[in-house]
Design a protein around this motif. Sequence first.
Motif, mmCIF file in Angstrom:
data_model
loop_
_atom_site.group_PDB
_atom_site.id
_atom_site.type_symbol
_atom_site.label_atom_id
_atom_site.label_comp_id
_atom_site.label_asym_id
_atom_site.label_seq_id
_atom_site.Cartn_x
_atom_site.Cartn_y
_atom_site.Cartn_z
ATOM 1 N N PHE C 3 0.831 -1.200 0.000
ATOM 2 C CA PHE C 3 0.000 0.000 0.000
ATOM 3 C C PHE C 3 0.865 1.249 0.000
ATOM 4 O O PHE C 3 0.675 2.178 -0.783
ATOM 5 N N PHE C 4 1.856 1.291 0.908
ATOM 6 C CA PHE C 4 2.712 2.469 1.012
ATOM 7 C C PHE C 4 3.466 2.705 -0.263
ATOM 8 O O PHE C 4 3.562 3.819 -0.752
ATOM 9 N N HIS C 10 2.625 6.732 -6.581
ATOM 10 C CA HIS C 10 1.592 7.638 -7.043
ATOM 11 C C HIS C 10 1.995 9.086 -6.787
ATOM 12 O O HIS C 10 1.864 9.945 -7.667
ATOM 13 N N ALA C 11 2.489 9.349 -5.586
ATOM 14 C CA ALA C 11 2.884 10.712 -5.224
ATOM 15 C C ALA C 11 4.025 11.200 -6.116
ATOM 16 O O ALA C 11 4.031 12.353 -6.545
ATOM 17 N N CYS C 12 4.969 10.319 -6.402
ATOM 18 C CA CYS C 12 6.090 10.737 -7.246
ATOM 19 C C CYS C 12 5.613 11.099 -8.650
ATOM 20 O O CYS C 12 6.020 12.112 -9.225
ATOM 21 N N PHE C 13 4.730 10.285 -9.193
ATOM 22 C CA PHE C 13 4.183 10.590 -10.515
ATOM 23 C C PHE C 13 3.508 11.943 -10.504
ATOM 24 O O PHE C 13 3.628 12.743 -11.428
ATOM 25 N N LEU C 14 2.767 12.170 -9.417
ATOM 26 C CA LEU C 14 2.037 13.416 -9.281
ATOM 27 C C LEU C 14 2.987 14.607 -9.314
ATOM 28 O O LEU C 14 2.787 15.570 -10.040
ATOM 29 N N LEU C 15 4.045 14.517 -8.518
ATOM 30 C CA LEU C 15 4.993 15.627 -8.450
ATOM 31 C C LEU C 15 5.680 15.828 -9.796
ATOM 32 O O LEU C 15 5.898 16.958 -10.224
ATOM 33 N N PRO C 315 -9.658 -0.729 9.401
ATOM 34 C CA PRO C 315 -9.203 -2.080 9.078
ATOM 35 C C PRO C 315 -9.714 -2.583 7.742
ATOM 36 O O PRO C 315 -9.128 -3.464 7.132
ATOM 37 N N ARG C 316 -10.810 -1.980 7.263
ATOM 38 C CA ARG C 316 -11.347 -2.454 5.990
ATOM 39 C C ARG C 316 -10.372 -2.201 4.858
ATOM 40 O O ARG C 316 -10.260 -2.987 3.931
ATOM 41 N N ILE C 317 -9.639 -1.109 4.951
ATOM 42 C CA ILE C 317 -8.696 -0.811 3.873
ATOM 43 C C ILE C 317 -7.559 -1.820 3.881
ATOM 44 O O ILE C 317 -7.079 -2.239 2.834
ATOM 45 N N ARG C 318 -7.142 -2.205 5.079
ATOM 46 C CA ARG C 318 -6.052 -3.177 5.153
ATOM 47 C C ARG C 318 -6.440 -4.490 4.525
ATOM 48 O O ARG C 318 -5.688 -5.100 3.791
ATOM 49 N N THR C 319 -7.654 -4.937 4.803
ATOM 50 C CA THR C 319 -8.031 -6.263 4.313
ATOM 51 C C THR C 319 -8.350 -6.249 2.843
ATOM 52 O O THR C 319 -8.163 -7.225 2.152
ATOM 53 N N GLU C 320 -8.852 -5.113 2.328
ATOM 54 C CA GLU C 320 -9.219 -5.129 0.909
ATOM 55 C C GLU C 320 -8.025 -4.925 0.017
ATOM 56 O O GLU C 320 -8.170 -4.861 -1.180
ATOM 57 N N GLY C 321 -6.861 -4.730 0.572
ATOM 58 C CA GLY C 321 -5.691 -4.544 -0.278
ATOM 59 C C GLY C 321 -5.457 -3.092 -0.623
ATOM 60 O O GLY C 321 -4.472 -2.746 -1.240
ATOM 61 N N GLY C 322 -6.394 -2.261 -0.248
ATOM 62 C CA GLY C 322 -6.118 -0.835 -0.228
ATOM 63 C C GLY C 322 -5.927 -0.131 -1.538
ATOM 64 O O GLY C 322 -5.059 0.701 -1.667
ATOM 65 N N THR C 323 -6.704 -0.431 -2.551
ATOM 66 C CA THR C 323 -6.624 0.439 -3.735
ATOM 67 C C THR C 323 -7.682 1.515 -3.584
ATOM 68 O O THR C 323 -8.762 1.254 -3.088
ATOM 69 N N ARG C 324 -7.388 2.673 -4.076
ATOM 70 C CA ARG C 324 -8.317 3.806 -3.914
ATOM 71 C C ARG C 324 -9.619 3.599 -4.666
ATOM 72 O O ARG C 324 -9.547 3.294 -5.837
#
Lengths: 280, 351, 324
Positions: C3-4, C10-15, C315-324
Amino acid sequence: MEVETSPSGQNMQPFLRVEKLVKCYERQNVFGSRDRLLALDGVSFAVARETTLAVVGESGSGKSTLGFCISCLEIPTSGSIWFEGRDIAVLTESERRKVRAQIQLIFQDPSNSLNPRWSVEDILLEPLNLEGKLKREETKQRAAALMTQVGLSSDMFQRSPAQLSGGQRQRLAIARALALEPKLLILDEALSALDCSVQAQIANLLIELQRTLGMTYLFITHDLAMAAHLADEIAVMNRGRVVEQGPAEKVLRHPKEEITRHLLAAMPSLDNAERPPLES
Amino acid sequence: MRTRHPFAKWLAILGALHAIVACAGFFAPYDPIEQHRKNPYLPPMPLHLMDAQGHLHLRPFAYALKLRDGTFDQYKQDTSQLVPMKFFKSGAGYRLLGFLPSRIHLFGSEDARICLLGTDAYGRDQFSRLLYGGQISLLAGLLGAACTLSIGLCVGAAAGYFGGWRDDALMRIAELFLALPWLYLLFALRAFLPLSVSPLKAFFLIVAVIGAVGWARPARLVRGVVLSAKERDFVRAARGFGATDSYLLRRHILPETSSVLLTQAAILIPQYVLAEMTLSFLGLGVPEPAPSWGNLLSNLQQYSVLVSYWWMYLPALAMVPFFLGYLGLASSLQERLEPYKIERRSPGSLA
Amino acid sequence: MRFFLQRLRHACFLLFGVSILAFLFTTLAPGNYFDEMRLNPQIAPETVAALRAQYQLDRPLPVRYASWMNSVVHGQMGFSFAYNSPVAPLLFVRARNTLLLTITATLIAWGIALPLGVWSAERFGRLPDRLLSWATAALLVIPDLALALGLLVLTVRTGWFPTGGMTSLDFESLPLSGKLRDLALHMTLPVAALVLSALPLLIRHVRASVAEVLDAPFILAARGHGIPRRTLLYRYALRAAANPLISLFGFSIGALLSGSLLVEVVMSWPGLGPLLLESILSRDLYVVIDGVLLSTIFLVSGNFIADILLYWADPRIRTEGGTR
């Protein structure tokens, strides 16, 4: 899949024949992965003219996709759909547009299939206006005639769908579908969203229309009881394939497949003894 | 407090406020660019009905100002000189709503001027400048919002309806724009355009810049609406009757976006008026001598003005009734158009 | 972990995208730093041309971008014409000051908004809540510019706080406690302006989210179990309402950054704002680009922190694999 003879015993070229229809939905994600969903995995069946074929299955068995493919709203990935002697699965967009008028789809939820911001009149006239063949006077006459045919009155024209009852809305949806004089009507769970008593009324209306207009129905449903009431033949779908097809009586009394038995067992019935036992 | 049609009430209030500003020529007693260099920084002149002798006058009046002894910029009211207010007075010529020539003003005076909000460094009446300045600031906000919403509508509809790589590409660009703090982006954009231009050109420049900065959020919202509208069965049914893409967009899908666009408009317009004010305040917006709410405040950057001439601050509060009106409008719109939204009991959000 | 990395990438692409966007704008610029010089009849056109060549202003865009990137990597971030020095040292001092202001304002604003919002949500619809709603609405309709200027006018007339700058003239000679006090005094006004402009929106959202959660059945069940009020409010309700609030946190950082630009200019706080304004007015190209980029970095970092908080809190984000 063999061609079944129609209930009246005549040997006829099937009105609609679907052969090994496959529909796969793919979505390309930006980082290269793909999501695939195989909705139809080689569906084959045939429908005889002026009869009703019920396609029965659980949710997720691909029934709605089948309806979309046959009514030319989606393009199948492979396979063929023979309608009036042509394979409509491989037509160009403009040819498909012409064929669409002859195959119409009635959706499950009339509050979703009728634009709530439009008036009844606009909704009804939409197909005629899009076709563009009739003049304004003639379209109004036709609209009035269609309303009568489904048992609604013309003074509902200025109302909005929200002001109609569920049954009236579905009648309106049927009237709209009949505007272009289709030969094949696909009913995608068309009765499932209605109350029980209203279901019976609409079902009877459909039977009546079939008789007077000579229409062929493809009735998609998960409700085996409704299928039993309306259908001449029943096809059972499971996971994107037709696993069993035959005359309604035969499928109901002597089901061959496991899934058919499950569906039969799920039917509410007053007399338990009529149903064949479940294999455990 | 729930009236039956809160939306109509707010619309009426805003309409009245905008009408007053639109007819600034009539409501403003003097010409906004007319200078009176002999009377810089006059303080506001309060209106009275009772004079120093205790007589009641039917006509409101102000006292003329004269310099306090020993100072060169401190004034006090001269109770011996009454300046009565005359209504529907003929004065400087102007064009009502831009085309009707007229000379009638709501109020005015003979001899001395009645400056309700004082004057600035060049002796120009602040009250008149406030009204005329409102025309520019409000118009900038309205046009800028129209610009942004048009861009947002096109982009959002294209991304939502056509999907695929177009959707991905457009949304990534939108993310870029959202990642920039918008005031910085506004400034940077403004920076890279000619700095000293005529007021008219500057006005359109600012409108374009403000409009181009904020399209990303409305675009996302429109895209969401289009995505869900696309899946509605009545759209499928229309396609089954042979409808083309443009027909579907025009008659079925885009009408669904109207509620989003209206609420966004009510939220964006005040933000954009504020953006114009900020730009003009810092010298990047509408230049002198054209008044705008922003450049009316720009001399507050000087310490001497802050200390001695407090009434120069008053134009900053001009925006408050408008903000209030737009806030009420946005809340009532949200309640009316999206009553099923999750924040059903909240007074409305401006995020 | 994935996730991180994903968010980081993603952040690097953005910048990267933002830097290209900023550079693109420069090609639209019809003027440059040396226009003033060119107008000056005393300076020979050759000198101007030579200076332009020295600063690479006449090279094509990709070349300029490449050399700027190079300069970034080497820690210089381009060159300022006005200050005649690499941009980086200029920026970092100012950036530190801006961060000081923004972070303090964020902490104070949230420190007030959270308890107030929760308190208000608890008394939803009753008089104290309604009074607070009126107060926040009143604050909300005052534009930021008016708030900042208003505070300034008040200060000038009362003399309670210093009216500008970050430190007094005799700062260096003060003892540590004196320095801190001096800094705090100077910071009060700008921080107050920022906090007051952000507060109404924050309170509204906290109140709305918590009120919605307090409606939920599980809160009623917890009450039935006899859980004390304070634990109920903060451990149960607030955690459930955390999701939209963390997104709001990310958004508030962006808003405060934008707001700080104006506040810094008005209150003469030596942060990124006045620097940006100055370099815009004098067309100091690289300072503007770097300033915009730096503020974007802050914003993106803020959102990144918000994402991490979200990941930790939900915790839901952790279990779902965390894509936006």
